[in-house]
Scaffold this active site. Structure first.
Site, PDB file in Angstrom:
ATOM      1  N   GLU A  72      -1.054  69.939  -6.182  1.00  0.00           N
ATOM      2  CA  GLU A  72      -2.046  70.294  -5.147  1.00  0.00           C
ATOM      3  C   GLU A  72      -1.503  71.421  -4.264  1.00  0.00           C
ATOM      4  OE1 GLU A  72      -2.442  66.097  -3.934  1.00  0.00           O
ATOM      5  OE2 GLU A  72      -4.606  66.385  -4.184  1.00  0.00           O
ATOM      6  N   GLU A 121      -1.942  60.631  -9.801  1.00  0.00           N
ATOM      7  CA  GLU A 121      -2.239  59.664  -8.740  1.00  0.00           C
ATOM      8  C   GLU A 121      -2.933  58.413  -9.253  1.00  0.00           C
ATOM      9  OE1 GLU A 121      -2.409  62.910  -8.409  1.00  0.00           O
ATOM     10  OE2 GLU A 121      -1.894  63.546  -6.379  1.00  0.00           O
ATOM     11  N   GLY A 141       0.690  65.657  -5.344  1.00  0.00           N
ATOM     12  CA  GLY A 141       0.685  66.591  -4.228  1.00  0.00           C
ATOM     13  C   GLY A 141       1.424  67.878  -4.558  1.00  0.00           C
ATOM     14  N   ALA A 158       3.454  63.501  -3.119  1.00  0.00           N
ATOM     15  CA  ALA A 158       3.670  62.758  -1.873  1.00  0.00           C
ATOM     16  C   ALA A 158       4.838  61.798  -2.053  1.00  0.00           C
ATOM     17  CB  ALA A 158       2.408  61.980  -1.531  1.00  0.00           C
TER      18      ALA A 158
HETATM   19  C1  3H9 Z   1       0.506  61.952  -4.355  1.00  0.00           C
HETATM   20  O1  3H9 Z   1       1.055  62.984  -4.565  1.00  0.00           O
HETATM   21  C2  3H9 Z   1      -0.676  61.802  -3.463  1.00  0.00           C
HETATM   22  C3  3H9 Z   1      -1.242  63.144  -3.128  1.00  0.00           C
HETATM   23  O2  3H9 Z   1      -2.471  63.314  -3.778  1.00  0.00           O
HETATM   24  C4  3H9 Z   1      -1.338  63.371  -1.650  1.00  0.00           C
HETATM   25  C5  3H9 Z   1      -2.244  62.478  -0.898  1.00  0.00           C
HETATM   26  C6  3H9 Z   1      -2.417  62.778   0.574  1.00  0.00           C
HETATM   27  N1  3H9 Z   1       7.908  59.581  -4.084  1.00  0.00           N
HETATM   28  O3  3H9 Z   1      11.315  58.949 -12.095  1.00  0.00           O
HETATM   29  P1  3H9 Z   1      12.724  59.267 -11.794  1.00  0.00           P
HETATM   30  C7  3H9 Z   1      12.055  58.679  -6.976  1.00  0.00           C
HETATM   31  S1  3H9 Z   1       1.063  60.495  -5.043  1.00  0.00           S
HETATM   32  C8  3H9 Z   1       9.003  58.855  -3.811  1.00  0.00           C
HETATM   33  O4  3H9 Z   1      13.754  58.290 -12.207  1.00  0.00           O
HETATM   34  P2  3H9 Z   1      12.694  61.441 -13.677  1.00  0.00           P
HETATM   35  C9  3H9 Z   1      12.188  57.559  -7.985  1.00  0.00           C
HETATM   36  O5  3H9 Z   1      11.774  56.337  -7.433  1.00  0.00           O
HETATM   37  C10 3H9 Z   1       2.455  60.981  -5.991  1.00  0.00           C
HETATM   38  N2  3H9 Z   1      10.006  58.683  -4.690  1.00  0.00           N
HETATM   39  O6  3H9 Z   1      13.121  60.723 -12.334  1.00  0.00           O
HETATM   40  C11 3H9 Z   1      13.662  57.599  -8.283  1.00  0.00           C
HETATM   41  O7  3H9 Z   1      14.333  56.960  -7.217  1.00  0.00           O
HETATM   42  P3  3H9 Z   1      15.649  56.092  -7.460  1.00  0.00           P
HETATM   43  C12 3H9 Z   1       2.065  61.568  -7.275  1.00  0.00           C
HETATM   44  C13 3H9 Z   1       9.890  59.254  -5.891  1.00  0.00           C
HETATM   45  O8  3H9 Z   1      13.447  62.687 -13.724  1.00  0.00           O
HETATM   46  C14 3H9 Z   1      13.994  59.087  -8.210  1.00  0.00           C
HETATM   47  O9  3H9 Z   1      12.963  59.664  -7.425  1.00  0.00           O
HETATM   48  N3  3H9 Z   1       3.265  61.869  -8.039  1.00  0.00           N
HETATM   49  C15 3H9 Z   1       8.765  59.998  -6.242  1.00  0.00           C
HETATM   50  O10 3H9 Z   1      12.781  60.487 -14.831  1.00  0.00           O
HETATM   51  C16 3H9 Z   1      14.029  59.776  -9.553  1.00  0.00           C
HETATM   52  O11 3H9 Z   1      12.807  59.517 -10.229  1.00  0.00           O
HETATM   53  C17 3H9 Z   1       3.716  61.072  -9.011  1.00  0.00           C
HETATM   54  O12 3H9 Z   1       3.111  60.063  -9.327  1.00  0.00           O
HETATM   55  C18 3H9 Z   1       7.742  60.154  -5.287  1.00  0.00           C
HETATM   56  N4  3H9 Z   1       6.630  60.879  -5.538  1.00  0.00           N
HETATM   57  O13 3H9 Z   1      11.149  61.775 -13.513  1.00  0.00           O
HETATM   58  C19 3H9 Z   1       4.994  61.499  -9.686  1.00  0.00           C
HETATM   59  N5  3H9 Z   1       8.914  60.440  -7.515  1.00  0.00           N
HETATM   60  O14 3H9 Z   1      16.645  57.047  -8.036  1.00  0.00           O
HETATM   61  C20 3H9 Z   1       5.988  60.401  -9.610  1.00  0.00           C
HETATM   62  C21 3H9 Z   1      10.115  59.991  -7.922  1.00  0.00           C
HETATM   63  O15 3H9 Z   1      15.970  55.552  -6.124  1.00  0.00           O
HETATM   64  N6  3H9 Z   1       7.276  60.742 -10.194  1.00  0.00           N
HETATM   65  N7  3H9 Z   1      10.715  59.266  -6.957  1.00  0.00           N
HETATM   66  O16 3H9 Z   1      15.248  55.023  -8.445  1.00  0.00           O
HETATM   67  C22 3H9 Z   1       7.473  60.867 -11.511  1.00  0.00           C
HETATM   68  O17 3H9 Z   1       6.587  60.738 -12.327  1.00  0.00           O
HETATM   69  C23 3H9 Z   1       8.881  61.135 -11.966  1.00  0.00           C
HETATM   70  O18 3H9 Z   1       9.734  60.785 -10.911  1.00  0.00           O
HETATM   71  C24 3H9 Z   1       9.182  62.595 -12.353  1.00  0.00           C
HETATM   72  C25 3H9 Z   1      10.713  62.748 -12.603  1.00  0.00           C
HETATM   73  C26 3H9 Z   1       8.421  62.939 -13.634  1.00  0.00           C
HETATM   74  C27 3H9 Z   1       8.808  63.523 -11.256  1.00  0.00           C
END
Ligand code: 3H9
Length: 705
Positions: A106, A126, A103, A62
């Site tokens: 999912e 999450e 998500g 998400a």
């Molecule tokens: C969810 O899914 C809820 C569901 O159950 C549905 C419910 C209905 N959203 O980390 P990075 C941005 S909750 C918005 O530096 P990497 C991040 O802020 C979600 N923005 O890259 C950054 O922005 P900026 C569950 C996001 O390569 C840029 O993307 N998912 C999101 O080192 C690059 O990110 C998670 O918790 C997001 N979901 O790592 C995963 N993700 O450049 C969260 C990233 O402006 N994400 N951004 O600073 C991560 O763990 C890492 O980003 C990932 C890549 C491993 C994917």
């Protein structure tokens, strides 16, 4: 360009999420997916569907920025869209690559079959955002991977490799090669499934994974017991368990409804807001306003570390762990041998715990070279000094480094207290000098305070911030002051902890309150771990430099000095504020209680009952107050940077968002008023900072800065 790109591969429709950088499932993506499902459902030209992500990953879940906002009415919720996707009668195959998180996984679980490329991370993180998988993850993952595996993954939030996912049955087919190879394999699978004409294998209809809970219904209570320590003070981990339990006991539709209700309860709670803040704070911290992202950096192909004591040895390990060859310098061969032996012992302990292979240990040891002459650092890209904390010693060393090191080498100091500008002044190249303050044990703690001197160049800052990431650290850029951000704030916290025991509390009372608040240990156990002799030496030095008088109007070291005089240095001597007869567990000691009570009497303090609330406020409000001063002075760039320092350097609980975010949730008015009261009751060192007072008066928080 549409947020979901649709292509045709023969009679298979290929849907590519297109929302850089991580293909987050924001409104446009959900709208696109929803529309495509409706369209493809009855399209006679389409036999099957492949879902993938354009760019560098499948999907990171998400869009976290959308939490707490209301979508336009026509955009349906993700769980509903995934239910429709799963319900398609045509085979739906996920072509997973890079990352499938939250998500994103999912979505993949909503597909009927999962093909996955190499070097992919999959999971439901999450819980690390204070929520739970709210689009069917808690219902589908246990059905696919088994209840035990699902509990472990969902409650830890851990991302697993594609190989582990395949072993757990989450991924059906592993494919070598690039994204196109993964998509090709997924298309072939969709074609084969369509040709076979069997009903789709829907995750939600599977029951195989639920059997283990039917055989052992007590497993949920057992799991809750096993996670109690880690999850203390949090709601989300327990809600995750309740949802997986619902998967095992309810029909799918009911379980999904249960999951939704639990998700909605969590998403706007302080816990979730704090953890979202932590997530973005950790990403913001890498951005330095006056050092643009395109600032050139210097290549770091090798490193030098001066000093092979606890700190220097730990820093050398950090480089070796990252695959960077490192030369360690000690003046005496015996000290060098002892230091290298300690490193070897540390690695060997990790090997014996099964967390590192012998081969990997040998590789890392092979990257560490010990020498006794500084001249060996002539060709080194970065040198980090980790010698005795004394200005004259450091200046002499930096003057030598200036003459030995090649032009362009970065000269860094690991000082935790000294003025980086003064150290830089000993060289002819202050622009190349920077502080890199590691936290002990350096090979474990993730925080790296990078201290910019007045003349440190943008190029050096950019290089060291980038290097922090390469080393697996969270680099926070701070300015020069005594103790920088972390230890300067820590000083306030420890001082009040010491006063509290003089006034009526005992170390175990203070430590319990802080532990229950969520820090890994209280101040007294922390001092015992770090060694009480360290602070003792610092106090003696300060008193000497201050004409024989303590620096604060009220001296906080009276009890601490007594226990050091008794040789109670902490864990390393088996006794400190606590006794450690049973290993590393702190046990309250009647001897300490007696000393504390005797000291109160000597100081003429009548001991009183001290409430848990007072302990918390006295320890944490002055810490926040110092954080405000640090912000006001520009030592930290952002309040969220201070939060990152405390989360990664001192284990401040993520579910409280760091001290500054936590302060905002308490309300700055409350804190400012308490500090005013403390100033009157205790002394001028408790005076609220002007920034705290101003924000409180304006009804604002640190987050508004
Ligand atoms: C969810 O899914 C809820 C569901 O159950 C549905 C419910 C209905 N959203 O980390 P990075 C941005 S909750 C918005 O530096 P990497 C991040 O802020 C979600 N923005 O890259 C950054 O922005 P900026 C569950 C996001 O390569 C840029 O993307 N998912 C999101 O080192 C690059 O990110 C998670 O918790 C997001 N979901 O790592 C995963 N993700 O450049 C969260 C990233 O402006 N994400 N951004 O600073 C991560 O763990 C890492 O980003 C990932 C890549 C491993 C994917």
């Amino acid at each position: 360009m549409s947020a979901v790109i649709e292509e045709r591969r023969g009679r298979i429709a290929l849907l590519k999420l297109n929302n850089p950088p991580v293909n987050g499932l924001g409104w446009p993506v959900r709208e696109g997916l929803d529309a495509a499902i409706v369209r493809l459902k009855d399209d006679p030209e389409v036999d099957g569907v492949v879902v993938t992500g354009d760019g560098r990953m499948f999907c990171a879940g998400a869009d976290i920025r959308e939490f707490g906002t209301t979508p336009p009415e026509h955009v349906r919720r993700l769980p509903e869209i995934l239910d429709d996707l799963e319900a398609l009668d045509k085979p739906v195959v996920a072509a997973v690559h890079g990352v499938a998180a939250g998500g994103g996984l999912e979505l993949a679980l909503g597909c009927h079959h999962r093909v996955c490329g190499p070097k992919t991370k999959l999971g439901l993180p999450e819980v690390t955002l204070g929520i739970l998988p709210g689009a069917g993850g808690t219902q589908r993952l246990p059905r696919v991977a088994g209840v035990g595996k699902a509990l472990e993954m969902i409650v830890s939030g851990r991302l697993v490799s594609e190989k582990e996912a395949a072993k757990a049955g989450i991924v059906d087919e592993l494919v070598e090669g690039d994204v196109e190879a993964v998509i090709d394999a997924a298309v072939k699978k969709a074609e084969a499934l369509a040709a076979a004409g069997e009903p789709p294998r829907r995750s939600g209809e599977r029951t195989d994974g639920l059997q283990e809970a039917k055989d052992n219904p007590g497993l949920f209570d057992e799991f809750r017991k096993s996670m109690a320590k880690r999850a203390r003070g949090m709601n989300a981990p327990y809600a995750c368990v309740r949802c997986v339990e619902a998967a095992a006991t309810m029909a799918l539709a009911e379980g999904l409804k249960f999951e939704r209700a639990e998700f909605m309860k969590l998403v706007n709670e302080v816990e979730a807001k704090s953890m979202r803040h932590a997530f973005f704070a950790e990403r913001e911290v890498a951005k330095v306003p006056d050092v643009p992202a395109d600032t050139p950096t210097r290549p770091i192909q090798n490193a030098g570390v001066i000093g092979c004591g606890t700190m220097g040895g730990g820093i050398a390990m950090v480089f070796a762990n990252a695959g960077i060859p490192v030369t360690v310098v000690e003046a005496e061969q015996a000290a060098l041998d002892a230091g290298l032996e300690k490193i070897r012992g540390n690695y060997a302990a990790t090997v014996s715990k099964g967390r590192l292979s012998q081969e990997e240990m040998d590789k890392r040891m092979g990257l560490i070279t010990g020498v006794t002459d500084l001249v060996e650092l002539a060709a080194t890209d970065i040198v980090i000094e980790a010698v005795f904390e004394n200005m004259d010693v450091k200046k002499e060393l930096f003057a030598k480094l200036d003459s030995v090191c090649k032009p362009g080498a970065i000269l860094a100091t690991n000082t935790s207290t000294l003025d980086v500008n003064e150290i830089a002044s000993a060289t002819s190249r202050p622009a190349d000098v920077i502080g890199t303050h590691f936290f002990s044990p350096a090979n474990v703690m993730r925080l790296l305070e990078n201290v910019r001197g007045e003349q440190t160049s943008a190029e050096i800052i950019a290089t060291v911030m980038k290097l922090s990431k390469t080393l697996g650290k969270v680099g926070v850029l701070v300015g020069v002051c005594h103790g920088f951000v972390g230890n300067r704030m820590l000083h306030q916290y420890l001082r009040e902890a010491m006063f509290l025991i003089e006034e009526g509390a005992l170390p175990q009372d203070v430590d319990r309150v802080i532990y229950e608040f969520g820090l890994p240990m209280g101040p007294f156990a922390m001092c015992d771990l770090a060694g009480n002799d360290v602070g003792w030496r610092v106090r003696q030095e300060q008193i000497k430099n201050n004409g024989g008088k303590p620096t604060n109007a009220r001296y906080s070291g009276t009890v601490a000095d007594k226990i050091c005089e008794m040789g109670r240095f902490g864990q390393k001597t088996g006794k400190g504020w606590f006794s450690y007869e049973n290993g590393r567990t702190p046990m309250p000691d009647p001897e300490i209680e007696a000393i504390i009570k005797e000291t109160s009497a000597e100081l003429g303090i009548e001991r009183r009952e001290i409430s848990d609330q007072e302990i918390l406020e006295r320890c944490l409000y002055p810490l926040v107050n110092e954080g405000a001063k640090i912000l006001d002075e520009g030592i930290a760039m952002r309040a969220s940077d201070v939060d990152v320092v405390w989360m990664h350097g001192y284990g401040f609980p993520r579910h409280r968002g760091g001290p500054m975010f936590w302060a905002d949730t308490v309300g700055l008015k409350t804190i400012a008023e308490a500090m005013q009261r403390f100033e009157k009751e205790h002394g001028p060192w408790m005076a609220p900072s002007p920034l705290l007072v101003r924000l409180a008066d304006e009804g604002k928080g640190f987050g508004d800065l």
